[in-house]
Design an enzyme around this catalytic site. Structure first.
Site, mmCIF file in Angstrom:
data_model
loop_
_atom_site.group_PDB
_atom_site.id
_atom_site.type_symbol
_atom_site.label_atom_id
_atom_site.label_comp_id
_atom_site.label_asym_id
_atom_site.label_seq_id
_atom_site.Cartn_x
_atom_site.Cartn_y
_atom_site.Cartn_z
ATOM 1 N N ASP A 234 15.325 36.541 23.383
ATOM 2 C CA ASP A 234 15.546 35.350 22.546
ATOM 3 C C ASP A 234 16.864 34.663 22.882
ATOM 4 O OD1 ASP A 234 13.162 35.909 21.228
ATOM 5 O OD2 ASP A 234 14.158 37.118 19.701
ATOM 6 N N GLY A 235 17.364 34.872 24.098
ATOM 7 C CA GLY A 235 18.666 34.322 24.460
ATOM 8 C C GLY A 235 18.634 33.278 25.549
#
Length: 290
Positions: A234-235
């Site tokens: 999720d980065g």
């Protein structure tokens, strides 16, 4: 329909005269520029440019544009990509059991809102096969067992190569792609090829069950984030985000219901921006020329 255009995206070290250099390359070949967007980031020392021009009357044939742009990028020590507005790239959609993002993408593709082809839908569950078939896409059920992930991803890569897929959309695909998969399909550069929708307003509530954690925290806004996929969970670089208000009477189920709308909107906006070549990545950031 408007006449087709060519789109040049360029990222290179910043220096004086780049706007003149790039636009001059187009106009010297007889191109009529219809859009020109530029961004200089002094912290990164980079210059980002997106130039779009009409192909009608341009002095170079299509097949010569990319090699000529390559020579220009080499001279500027930059990365580049050339695309054409009338090209519809083959896209694969990865899903699990939730159908709202898949249905939205396929419907908008059918109506012509998303300029892409979807020859392939891949899932770790069989549930959404009828939807893919209804919209004319091949459905492949590839189970992902905890001990069999490398074999599953090898099958994914085989299918992507078979269909000449240029973009993967993770439309609520509840699996984490491995580093090995990303290196094979989406080597690191300025032009990413995997888009994910995450059901929170990143960087808040990364990981699993973000709506439950948002409700526990008593937030007044929830959101969804469409981003390119990187090795960091999720980065990856953020493309678009959507939000919706939360009321004190809302329960977790209400947040999930509201969140589905933000997920659909954020994802389709991100996909459209990508298809129109309006997103450029540098480091962990994006420039969105919309």
């Amino acid at each position: 329909m408007s006449s087709p255009t060519a789109i040049l995206q360029m990222i290179c070290p910043d220096q004086p005269g780049l706007v003149r250099e790039l636009s001059g390359w187009v106009t010297s070949n007889g191109g009529n520029i219809v859009h020109a967007d530029h961004h200089s980031d002094p912290t990164a020392g980079l210059f980002l440019s997106r130039i779009e021009w009409e192909l009608e009357g341009f002095g170079l044939p299509r097949e010569a544009i990319c090699p000529t742009a390559h020579a220009l990028a080499e001279r500027l020590h930059g990365e580049y990509k050339v695309n054409f507005s009338d090209y519809r790239p083959p896209v694969a959609i990865f899903v699990s059991k939730q159908d709202h993002c898949l249905l939205d993408l396929l419907w908008r593709k059918r109506t012509g809102e998303l300029p892409m082809e979807v020859p392939l839908v891949i899932s770790n569950h069989p549930d959404l096969g009828p939807i893919a078939t209804e919209f004319g896409a091949r459905f492949e059920h590839v189970p992902v067992d905890p001990d069999g992930k490398p074999e599953a991803e090898a099958r994914h890569l085989e299918l992507l190569a078979q269909h000449k897929i240029e973009l993967v959309i993770l439309a609520k695909y509840m699996q984490v792609l491995s580093k090995e998969f990303l290196v094979a399909f989406d080597p690191p550069d300025a032009f990413h090829k995997v888009i994910n929708i995450h059901h929170s307003f990143l960087p808040a509530f990364m990981g699993a069950q973000p709506y439950h954690r948002a409700w526990d925290r008593g937030v007044k806004l929830i959101g969804a984030t469409a981003h390119y996929v990187s090795e960091e969970l999720d980065g990856g670089p953020i493309i678009t985000q959507e939000t919706v208000p939360v009321k004190h009477r809302d329960e977790v189920g209400d947040l999930i219901r509201k969140g589905r709308d933000t997920e659909r909107l954020a994802l389709v906006k991100a996909v459209l921006l990508h298809l129109k070549r309006q997103v450029m990545v540098y480091g962990s950031r994006t420039a969105v020329f919309d």
